[in-house]
Design a protein around this motif. Structure first.
Motif, PDB file in Angstrom:
ATOM      1  N   ASP A  58      49.920  60.029  35.347  1.00 50.25           N
ATOM      2  CA  ASP A  58      50.601  61.285  35.676  1.00 50.25           C
ATOM      3  C   ASP A  58      51.028  61.367  37.138  1.00 50.25           C
ATOM      4  O   ASP A  58      51.386  62.427  37.616  1.00 50.25           O
ATOM      5  N   ASP A  59      51.007  60.246  37.846  1.00 50.90           N
ATOM      6  CA  ASP A  59      51.462  60.147  39.240  1.00 50.90           C
ATOM      7  C   ASP A  59      50.775  61.117  40.196  1.00 50.90           C
ATOM      8  O   ASP A  59      51.353  61.545  41.175  1.00 50.90           O
ATOM      9  N   LYS A  60      49.532  61.469  39.900  1.00 52.99           N
ATOM     10  CA  LYS A  60      48.796  62.379  40.785  1.00 52.99           C
ATOM     11  C   LYS A  60      47.798  61.647  41.667  1.00 52.99           C
ATOM     12  O   LYS A  60      47.217  62.236  42.550  1.00 52.99           O
ATOM     13  N   GLY A  61      47.574  60.393  41.407  1.00 49.25           N
ATOM     14  CA  GLY A  61      46.600  59.645  42.189  1.00 49.25           C
ATOM     15  C   GLY A  61      46.698  58.165  41.880  1.00 49.25           C
ATOM     16  O   GLY A  61      47.690  57.688  41.328  1.00 49.25           O
ATOM     17  N   TYR A  62      45.641  57.449  42.231  1.00 53.07           N
ATOM     18  CA  TYR A  62      45.625  56.003  42.051  1.00 53.07           C
ATOM     19  C   TYR A  62      44.439  55.578  41.194  1.00 53.07           C
ATOM     20  O   TYR A  62      43.404  56.248  41.189  1.00 53.07           O
ATOM     21  N   VAL A  63      44.606  54.480  40.506  1.00 48.90           N
ATOM     22  CA  VAL A  63      43.530  53.822  39.784  1.00 48.90           C
ATOM     23  C   VAL A  63      43.493  52.378  40.255  1.00 48.90           C
ATOM     24  O   VAL A  63      44.462  51.866  40.827  1.00 48.90           O
ATOM     25  N   GLN A  81      43.813  39.826  35.246  1.00 46.92           N
ATOM     26  CA  GLN A  81      43.664  41.201  35.709  1.00 46.92           C
ATOM     27  C   GLN A  81      43.040  42.004  34.580  1.00 46.92           C
ATOM     28  O   GLN A  81      43.525  41.983  33.448  1.00 46.92           O
ATOM     29  N   SER A  82      41.988  42.708  34.880  1.00 44.35           N
ATOM     30  CA  SER A  82      41.290  43.503  33.877  1.00 44.35           C
ATOM     31  C   SER A  82      42.184  44.639  33.395  1.00 44.35           C
ATOM     32  O   SER A  82      42.922  45.238  34.176  1.00 44.35           O
ATOM     33  N   PRO A  88      36.762  56.072  40.979  1.00 42.46           N
ATOM     34  CA  PRO A  88      36.905  55.121  42.076  1.00 42.46           C
ATOM     35  C   PRO A  88      36.826  53.686  41.566  1.00 42.46           C
ATOM     36  O   PRO A  88      36.442  53.456  40.412  1.00 42.46           O
ATOM     37  N   PRO A  89      37.143  52.717  42.411  1.00 40.33           N
ATOM     38  CA  PRO A  89      37.104  51.314  41.974  1.00 40.33           C
ATOM     39  C   PRO A  89      35.715  50.929  41.469  1.00 40.33           C
ATOM     40  O   PRO A  89      34.706  51.272  42.075  1.00 40.33           O
ATOM     41  N   ALA A  90      35.676  50.230  40.332  1.00 43.78           N
ATOM     42  CA  ALA A  90      34.400  49.829  39.733  1.00 43.78           C
ATOM     43  C   ALA A  90      33.835  48.575  40.403  1.00 43.78           C
ATOM     44  O   ALA A  90      32.642  48.302  40.275  1.00 43.78           O
ATOM     45  N   TYR A  91      34.680  47.811  41.098  1.00 48.58           N
ATOM     46  CA  TYR A  91      34.248  46.550  41.713  1.00 48.58           C
ATOM     47  C   TYR A  91      34.769  46.482  43.140  1.00 48.58           C
ATOM     48  O   TYR A  91      35.665  47.218  43.534  1.00 48.58           O
ATOM     49  N   ARG A  92      34.207  45.542  43.901  1.00 48.00           N
ATOM     50  CA  ARG A  92      34.653  45.283  45.264  1.00 48.00           C
ATOM     51  C   ARG A  92      35.171  43.853  45.333  1.00 48.00           C
ATOM     52  O   ARG A  92      34.687  42.971  44.626  1.00 48.00           O
ATOM     53  N   THR A  93      36.123  43.614  46.218  1.00 45.96           N
ATOM     54  CA  THR A  93      36.626  42.261  46.427  1.00 45.96           C
ATOM     55  C   THR A  93      35.452  41.379  46.872  1.00 45.96           C
ATOM     56  O   THR A  93      34.669  41.764  47.731  1.00 45.96           O
TER      57      THR A  93
END
Length: 172
Positions: A58-63, A81-82, A88-93
């Motif tokens: 819905d272009d209101k934020g980021y995933v 790519q999962s 918030p992000p489930a993983y970290r680089t």
């Protein structure tokens, strides 16, 4: 015109409960499909090499969706790519994750996690439960309402005129 309780009773019996049962069948198929795929897979360690940031629907934020690199049993390196996007992000680089892949199709790998593997059957079961519960509730409430409100007036407890006269009272 049809009685509203009859309509709601039929709606519950012939629409909501069948839809709920179809959703349960779809959830069972999804579970079977995932289990049969997992039976063919191998499990290896992978590394999150990047977290891709994208606009949500819905272009209101980021995933965020992780890109994972892993090495297959035959020594080949693959990256995917999962499909699971979270905020918030489930993983970290740099994070090490468990990866499952089919040796015949290593590019169709997945992170081994509850949501990655089982989100679809969870959603289908949840929605199926809601449909069935509403359908059953409608049937039970319509049955109760028809028993309570559709009683003939003679069934209402009211003394007969003869009994009132015998007691010395008159009824209007």
């Amino acid at each position: 015109m049809e009685d509203p309780t009859t309509f709601l009773n039929r709606l519950g019996k012939f629409v909501l409960i069948p839809i709920g049962l179809l959703l349960f069948v779809a959830a069972a198929w999804s579970i079977w499909s995932t289990k049969s795929w997992l039976a063919r897979t191998l499990e290896v360690e992978g590394v999150v090499v990047e977290m891709v940031r994208m606009r949500d629907s819905d272009d209101k934020g980021y995933v965020f969706s992780p890109i994972v690199r892993f090495e297959t049993a035959d020594g080949g390196t693959h990256q995917f790519q999962s499909g699971l996007r979270t905020y918030p992000p489930a993983y970290r680089t740099g994070e090490v994750v468990s990866v499952v892949y089919d040796p015949a199709v290593p590019d169709a790998a997945m992170i081994r996690s509850l949501l990655s593997l089982w989100l679809m059957p969870i959603i289908l079961s949840f929605i199926g439960t809601i449909f069935c519960a509403i359908g059953i509730f409608m049937i039970v409430m319509c049955s109760w309402a028809s028993r309570v409100f559709d009683r003939p007036m003679a069934a209402v407890s009211r003394p007969a005129p003869e009994a009132s006269a015998a007691l010395g009272r008159t009824t209007p």
